[in-house]
Design an enzyme around this catalytic site. Structure first.
Site, PDB file in Angstrom:
ATOM      1  N   ASP A   1       6.561  -5.517 -12.110  1.00 43.24           N
ATOM      2  CA  ASP A   1       6.629  -4.902 -13.434  1.00 43.24           C
ATOM      3  C   ASP A   1       6.688  -3.407 -13.174  1.00 43.24           C
ATOM      4  O   ASP A   1       5.730  -2.824 -12.671  1.00 43.24           O
ATOM      5  CB  ASP A   1       5.364  -5.288 -14.220  1.00 43.24           C
ATOM      6  CG  ASP A   1       5.230  -4.549 -15.547  1.00 43.24           C
ATOM      7  OD1 ASP A   1       6.022  -3.621 -15.819  1.00 43.24           O
ATOM      8  OD2 ASP A   1       4.307  -4.908 -16.307  1.00 43.24           O
TER       9      ASP A   1
ATOM     10  N   TYR B   1       6.898   1.588 -20.902  1.00 40.70           N
ATOM     11  CA  TYR B   1       5.443   1.486 -20.841  1.00 40.70           C
ATOM     12  C   TYR B   1       4.967   1.042 -19.450  1.00 40.70           C
ATOM     13  O   TYR B   1       5.419   0.044 -18.913  1.00 40.70           O
ATOM     14  CB  TYR B   1       4.881   0.548 -21.924  1.00 40.70           C
ATOM     15  CG  TYR B   1       3.418   0.852 -22.057  1.00 40.70           C
ATOM     16  CD1 TYR B   1       3.008   2.038 -22.644  1.00 40.70           C
ATOM     17  CD2 TYR B   1       2.462   0.027 -21.475  1.00 40.70           C
ATOM     18  CE1 TYR B   1       1.678   2.394 -22.682  1.00 40.70           C
ATOM     19  CE2 TYR B   1       1.127   0.372 -21.510  1.00 40.70           C
ATOM     20  CZ  TYR B   1       0.743   1.560 -22.115  1.00 40.70           C
ATOM     21  OH  TYR B   1      -0.579   1.919 -22.139  1.00 40.70           O
TER      22      TYR B   1
ATOM     23  N   GLY C   1       6.123  -1.463   6.132  1.00 40.94           N
ATOM     24  CA  GLY C   1       6.444  -2.640   6.949  1.00 40.94           C
ATOM     25  C   GLY C   1       6.523  -3.969   6.229  1.00 40.94           C
ATOM     26  O   GLY C   1       7.284  -4.842   6.603  1.00 40.94           O
ATOM     27  N   ASN C   2       5.715  -4.149   5.169  1.00 46.20           N
ATOM     28  CA  ASN C   2       5.618  -5.443   4.513  1.00 46.20           C
ATOM     29  C   ASN C   2       5.040  -5.233   3.115  1.00 46.20           C
ATOM     30  O   ASN C   2       4.265  -4.301   2.916  1.00 46.20           O
ATOM     31  CB  ASN C   2       4.662  -6.300   5.361  1.00 46.20           C
ATOM     32  CG  ASN C   2       4.627  -7.732   4.909  1.00 46.20           C
ATOM     33  OD1 ASN C   2       4.134  -8.018   3.821  1.00 46.20           O
ATOM     34  ND2 ASN C   2       5.141  -8.619   5.731  1.00 46.20           N
TER      35      ASN C   2
ATOM     36  N   ASP D   1       5.026 -14.735 -17.117  1.00 36.68           N
ATOM     37  CA  ASP D   1       4.451 -13.452 -17.547  1.00 36.68           C
ATOM     38  C   ASP D   1       3.164 -13.703 -18.320  1.00 36.68           C
ATOM     39  O   ASP D   1       3.029 -14.725 -18.988  1.00 36.68           O
ATOM     40  CB  ASP D   1       5.456 -12.685 -18.418  1.00 36.68           C
ATOM     41  CG  ASP D   1       5.000 -11.245 -18.667  1.00 36.68           C
ATOM     42  OD1 ASP D   1       4.348 -10.664 -17.771  1.00 36.68           O
ATOM     43  OD2 ASP D   1       5.289 -10.709 -19.753  1.00 36.68           O
ATOM     44  N   LYS D   2       2.246 -12.750 -18.203  1.00 36.91           N
ATOM     45  CA  LYS D   2       0.911 -12.787 -18.823  1.00 36.91           C
ATOM     46  C   LYS D   2       0.048 -13.906 -18.248  1.00 36.91           C
ATOM     47  O   LYS D   2      -0.677 -14.596 -18.953  1.00 36.91           O
ATOM     48  CB  LYS D   2       1.007 -12.929 -20.361  1.00 36.91           C
ATOM     49  CG  LYS D   2       1.915 -11.898 -21.018  1.00 36.91           C
ATOM     50  CD  LYS D   2       1.415 -10.470 -20.873  1.00 36.91           C
ATOM     51  CE  LYS D   2       2.388  -9.479 -21.492  1.00 36.91           C
ATOM     52  NZ  LYS D   2       3.327  -8.894 -20.485  1.00 36.91           N
TER      53      LYS D   2
ATOM     54  N   TYR E   1      -8.310  -2.757 -13.156  1.00 34.40           N
ATOM     55  CA  TYR E   1      -7.279  -3.500 -13.862  1.00 34.40           C
ATOM     56  C   TYR E   1      -5.974  -2.720 -13.879  1.00 34.40           C
ATOM     57  O   TYR E   1      -5.921  -1.591 -14.313  1.00 34.40           O
ATOM     58  CB  TYR E   1      -7.710  -3.801 -15.298  1.00 34.40           C
ATOM     59  CG  TYR E   1      -6.626  -4.527 -16.045  1.00 34.40           C
ATOM     60  CD1 TYR E   1      -6.251  -5.809 -15.667  1.00 34.40           C
ATOM     61  CD2 TYR E   1      -5.935  -3.920 -17.082  1.00 34.40           C
ATOM     62  CE1 TYR E   1      -5.228  -6.476 -16.304  1.00 34.40           C
ATOM     63  CE2 TYR E   1      -4.906  -4.584 -17.737  1.00 34.40           C
ATOM     64  CZ  TYR E   1      -4.566  -5.861 -17.346  1.00 34.40           C
ATOM     65  OH  TYR E   1      -3.541  -6.507 -17.981  1.00 34.40           O
TER      66      TYR E   1
ATOM     67  N   LYS F   1      -1.669  -7.923 -15.043  1.00 32.98           N
ATOM     68  CA  LYS F   1      -1.897  -9.222 -14.428  1.00 32.98           C
ATOM     69  C   LYS F   1      -0.804  -9.446 -13.388  1.00 32.98           C
ATOM     70  O   LYS F   1       0.093  -8.627 -13.225  1.00 32.98           O
ATOM     71  CB  LYS F   1      -1.891 -10.283 -15.531  1.00 32.98           C
ATOM     72  CG  LYS F   1      -2.890 -11.399 -15.315  1.00 32.98           C
ATOM     73  CD  LYS F   1      -4.323 -10.951 -15.177  1.00 32.98           C
ATOM     74  CE  LYS F   1      -5.242 -12.125 -14.910  1.00 32.98           C
ATOM     75  NZ  LYS F   1      -6.627 -11.720 -14.811  1.00 32.98           N
TER      76      LYS F   1
END
Ligand code: 13P
Ligand code: 13P
Ligand code: MG
Ligand code: MG
Length: 367
Positions: free
Chosen positions: A13, A92, A105-106, A133-134, A230, A233
């Site tokens: 996202d 947003y 590298g990863n 999603d969510k 947070y 998600k």
């Protein structure tokens, strides 16, 4: 190089339109542009740019194997490039999932989620790519269990000799960073102890027991555990191979006829039903949800993506959607109460601890 092809689905996202409900078309066309460029340079055999809600998924075939630095670097740089567009358009949470300042590298621990598998393409290779999603990676636990371990879902477990030996499930503990393989059906009950707790234990891979062929892969990172706060998600992706000694397409889809309850709705802090929808309806709006899942079906042909078919764009999932809406109404009426709101330990990475701290000194001992 060998005969094997690698299928990588890498998602992030990098900015929502509007709020967290969808992706602006200019972000998708920038991602497409990056994909077309590396395909013309020979890094990719083929690609498809998918999306679900505010998440972009780079769906790619190549010969570099899983966890390839080249492929991961390309995905990281693409998401950085797309973030620039997101910033210009003031989308947003522009750059939301890019947790690190620089690629090293990863993609592990850097924010974008990825599901990858390397295999030899069969005479006919139907693959189903799920984007959600969510919600969080544990959302795939129940559907994967039903597809590969439940004969009430998958008739082939009984009827098809190639599946009769069962499947191996690699389960990851996202808190302790450990993994374990369960041999099913023999160890079904043991496995359910763990995968029934999807916030912590997630199925990463499924292999056919008879020949150890990889048949399903999921993305398993949890952003909050990486960032310590947070940040949105984890909106996971999943690859499932199908037919001819594996569950039929209809058996892979059947679990989604039940919109099971998952974590991740509104601020990543609420439970809600996982609603199977067409790509055009993958725009979570009510209370930023309810959580959505889309499925893109492809036939691979020498690594080329023939498709996609927008698989949940089918009336046979109308009842699941209707049930999801009823469950959404029911859960919403709980407002800030559990079990709609996640339990306190799951809110640890929101602003909740700040509120706790503020009130700490006012708590008195009860005699
Ligand atoms: P077909 O006979 O159409 O190939 O279908 C086989 C199958 O597995 C359907 O579930
Ligand atoms: P995403 O994780 O999809 O960005 O959603 C975040 C959120 O807070 C929705 O309410
Ligand atoms: Mg978002
Ligand atoms: Mg999202």
């Amino acid at each position: 190089m060998g005969k094997k092809v690698t299928l990588s689905v890498i998602k992030a996202d990098v900015g929502g339109y509007v709020g967290h409900s969808s992706v602006h078309p200019e972000l998708l066309s920038k991602a497409e542009e990056c994909l077309a460029k590396v395909k013309s340079e020979g890094l990719l055999i083929d690609y498809y740019c998918g999306h679900c809600g505010d998440d972009i998924a780079l769906i790619m075939t190549h010969k570099e194997g899983a966890d390839s630095e080249k492929i991961h670097r390309f995905a990281w740089e693409t998401f950085e490039t797309v973030t620039e567009v997101a910033k210009e358009l003031k989308q947003y949470g522009a750059g939301q999932d890019l947790l690190s300042d620089a690629f090293s590298g990863n993609l592990k621990g850097m924010g974008p989620g990825y599901a990858e598998m390397e295999f030899e393409e069969r005479k006919s290779e139907p693959v189903l790519i799920f984007l959600a999603d969510k919600t969080e990676p544990g959302a795939w636990n129940m559907p994967l269990y039903k597809m590969f371990a439940d004969p009430f879902n998958t008739a082939g477990l009984i009827i098809d000799p190639a599946m009769h030996d069962g499947f191996l499930f690699e389960v990851h503990d996202l808190i302790e960073h450990k993994k374990i393989v369960f041999d099913c059906p023999k160890e079904l009950y043991d496995m359910l102890v763990f995968i029934g707790a999807p916030a912590r234990f997630t199925i990463k891979f499924v292999y056919r027991k008879a020949d150890k062929e990889v048949v399903a892969a999921t993305s398993t990172q949890r952003l909050s555990l990486m960032a310590g706060r947070y940040v949105g998600k984890d909106d996971p992706v999943m690859i499932v191979r199908s037919q001819a000694g594996l569950p039929a397409v209809g058996e892979v889809l059947e679990p989604f006829a039940f919109p099971h309850t998952v974590a991740g709705w509104m601020r990543g802090s609420h439970h809600g039903p996982l609603m199977p929808v067409s790509v055009k309806d993958a725009t979570p709006s009510r209370f930023d949800g309810p959580p959505r899942v889309v499925c893109l079906g492809f036939q691979l042909a020498e690594g080329k993506f023939v498709g996609p078919r927008d698989v949940f764009d089918d009336p046979s999932f109308d009842r699941a959607r209707q049930m999801a809406l009823e469950v959404a109404d029911y859960l919403r009426r709980h407002g800030p109460f559990e079990p709609h709101r996640l339990p306190l330990d799951e809110l640890e990475y929101t602003t909740m601890p700040d509120i706790m701290k503020k009130l700490e000194s006012r708590f008195e001992k009860v005699e």
